[in-house]
Design an enzyme around this catalytic site. Structure first.
Site, PDB file in Angstrom:
ATOM      1  N   ASP A  48       0.780  -1.216  -0.023  1.00  7.28           N
ATOM      2  CA  ASP A  48       0.009   0.034   0.057  1.00  7.28           C
ATOM      3  C   ASP A  48       0.866   1.101  -0.046  1.00  7.28           C
ATOM      4  O   ASP A  48       1.724   1.464   0.767  1.00  7.28           O
ATOM      5  CB  ASP A  48      -0.907  -0.277   1.225  1.00  7.28           C
ATOM      6  CG  ASP A  48      -2.034   1.007   1.123  1.00  7.28           C
ATOM      7  OD1 ASP A  48      -1.576   2.188   1.328  1.00  7.28           O
ATOM      8  OD2 ASP A  48      -3.046   0.922   0.547  1.00  7.28           O
ATOM      9  N   CYS A  83      -2.192   4.542 -10.807  1.00  4.66           N
ATOM     10  CA  CYS A  83      -2.200   5.006  -9.438  1.00  4.66           C
ATOM     11  C   CYS A  83      -1.689   6.335  -9.099  1.00  4.66           C
ATOM     12  O   CYS A  83      -0.199   6.567  -9.445  1.00  4.66           O
ATOM     13  CB  CYS A  83      -1.564   4.011  -8.575  1.00  4.66           C
ATOM     14  SG  CYS A  83      -1.513   4.480  -6.878  1.00  4.66           S
ATOM     15  N   THR A  85      -1.206   7.868  -6.344  1.00  5.45           N
ATOM     16  CA  THR A  85      -0.191   7.958  -4.951  1.00  5.45           C
ATOM     17  C   THR A  85       1.191   7.280  -5.344  1.00  5.45           C
ATOM     18  O   THR A  85       2.119   7.892  -4.862  1.00  5.45           O
ATOM     19  CB  THR A  85      -0.801   7.222  -4.005  1.00  5.45           C
ATOM     20  OG1 THR A  85      -2.146   7.470  -3.816  1.00  5.45           O
ATOM     21  CG2 THR A  85      -0.095   7.365  -2.622  1.00  5.45           C
ATOM     22  N   THR A 127      -6.087  10.087  -1.832  1.00  4.48           N
ATOM     23  CA  THR A 127      -5.740   9.475  -0.602  1.00  4.48           C
ATOM     24  C   THR A 127      -4.833  10.329   0.268  1.00  4.48           C
ATOM     25  O   THR A 127      -4.296  11.464   0.100  1.00  4.48           O
ATOM     26  CB  THR A 127      -4.843   8.213  -0.839  1.00  4.48           C
ATOM     27  OG1 THR A 127      -3.585   8.601  -1.470  1.00  4.48           O
ATOM     28  CG2 THR A 127      -5.434   7.269  -1.689  1.00  4.48           C
ATOM     29  N   LYS A 166     -11.858  -0.553  -3.069  1.00  2.00           N
ATOM     30  CA  LYS A 166     -10.784  -1.525  -2.943  1.00  2.00           C
ATOM     31  C   LYS A 166     -11.485  -2.852  -2.519  1.00  2.00           C
ATOM     32  O   LYS A 166     -10.901  -3.721  -2.972  1.00  2.00           O
ATOM     33  CB  LYS A 166      -9.604  -1.085  -2.170  1.00  2.00           C
ATOM     34  CG  LYS A 166      -8.876   0.231  -2.941  1.00  2.00           C
ATOM     35  CD  LYS A 166      -7.617   0.469  -2.172  1.00  2.00           C
ATOM     36  CE  LYS A 166      -6.778   1.390  -2.866  1.00  2.00           C
ATOM     37  NZ  LYS A 166      -6.262   0.991  -4.059  1.00  2.00           N
ATOM     38  N   CYS A 195      -7.606   9.883  -7.180  1.00  2.00           N
ATOM     39  CA  CYS A 195      -7.418   8.309  -6.925  1.00  2.00           C
ATOM     40  C   CYS A 195      -8.141   7.535  -7.871  1.00  2.00           C
ATOM     41  O   CYS A 195      -9.362   8.173  -8.357  1.00  2.00           O
ATOM     42  CB  CYS A 195      -7.962   8.111  -5.431  1.00  2.00           C
ATOM     43  SG  CYS A 195      -7.986   6.331  -5.179  1.00  2.00           S
TER      44      CYS A 195
END
Length: 228
Positions: A48, A83, A85, A127, A166, A195
């Site tokens: 993560d 993604c 992040t 996020t 998710k 996100c």
């Protein structure tokens, strides 16, 4: 002949599928053979990203580099990564590969500037990792555009919604709507779906509003890059 596109995915799997479909839908093709060759590494074992950025988890960079190298060895001419992040690790990935990795965050910031101008206040829905790391901030500072983030209570609502997606469970769309209203109250007129689970949610829940979807931005640029 078009360039071969590599998708560094798995963060999460549904976002990867969404990007794959967007590339197909944005390609003008009359038959299978006119579509872009896509190689997908949906590596769901990447740790993560937010947890690591907040000092609570394993470093995902080696896994990201491994996936990027795998795509390169499989014949990808360039890579995109669904993604937001994970773009915190952009430089660490690009230093390890010999093909381009298109920067979704940078391209989204440029698109926002071109669309809204420098005087607009742009709200960021993302996020905790993306917000705290300043992944988007540096590119908006280059454009002299104000980036607005939710207040803490509303940021928690966004995180709950994202991780609901998710998990594959029914996410409470009202949480996202309330966070958007918080940003609107702070003066934002446009909202970045920062996100990729939110990009999926926009289509899944038919969200209406002045949203900028980074998956749309990167899919369109990937098609242009592949087709030259």
């Amino acid at each position: 002949m078009s360039k071969t596109l590599g998708i560094l995915g798995g963060m999460g799997p549904m976002a990867t599928v969404t990007l794959f479909k967007k590339v197909i839908s944005m390609t003008r093709a009359n038959c299978d053979q006119e579509h872009i060759h896509q190689i997908i590494d949906s590596n769901t074992q990447i740790p993560d990203r937010t947890s690591y950025i907040l000092g609570k988890g394993e470093d995902p960079a080696p896994y990201l580099v491994e996936s990027a190298l795998r795509l390169e060895k499989m014949g990808a001419d360039f890579i995109i990564m669904p993604c937001n992040t994970a773009h915190y690790f952009y430089e660490r990935i690009t230093q390890s590969i010999g093909i381009p990795l298109l920067n979704m965050v940078e391209l989204t910031a440029e698109f926002s500037f071109d669309t809204c101008g420098s005087n607009a206040k742009v709200g960021l829905l993302a996020t905790d990792g993306t917000c705290s790391s300043g992944v988007y901030d540096k590119y908006f500072e280059l454009q002299n555009t104000e980036l607005v983030k939710p207040d803490p209570d509303f940021q928690r609502l966004i995180m709950d919604f994202i991780y609901g997606i998710k998990k594959g469970s029914d996410a409470d769309i009202d949480k996202l709507i309330n966070a958007v209203q918080n940003l609107r109250d702070k003066g934002a007129q446009t909202f970045i779906l920062g996100c990729t689970e939110l990009s999926f949610a926009k289509d899944e829940y038919s969200l209406k509003g002045n949203f900028i979807d980074p998956l749309n931005v990167i899919a369109q640029r990937a098609v242009e890059f592949a087709l030259g």
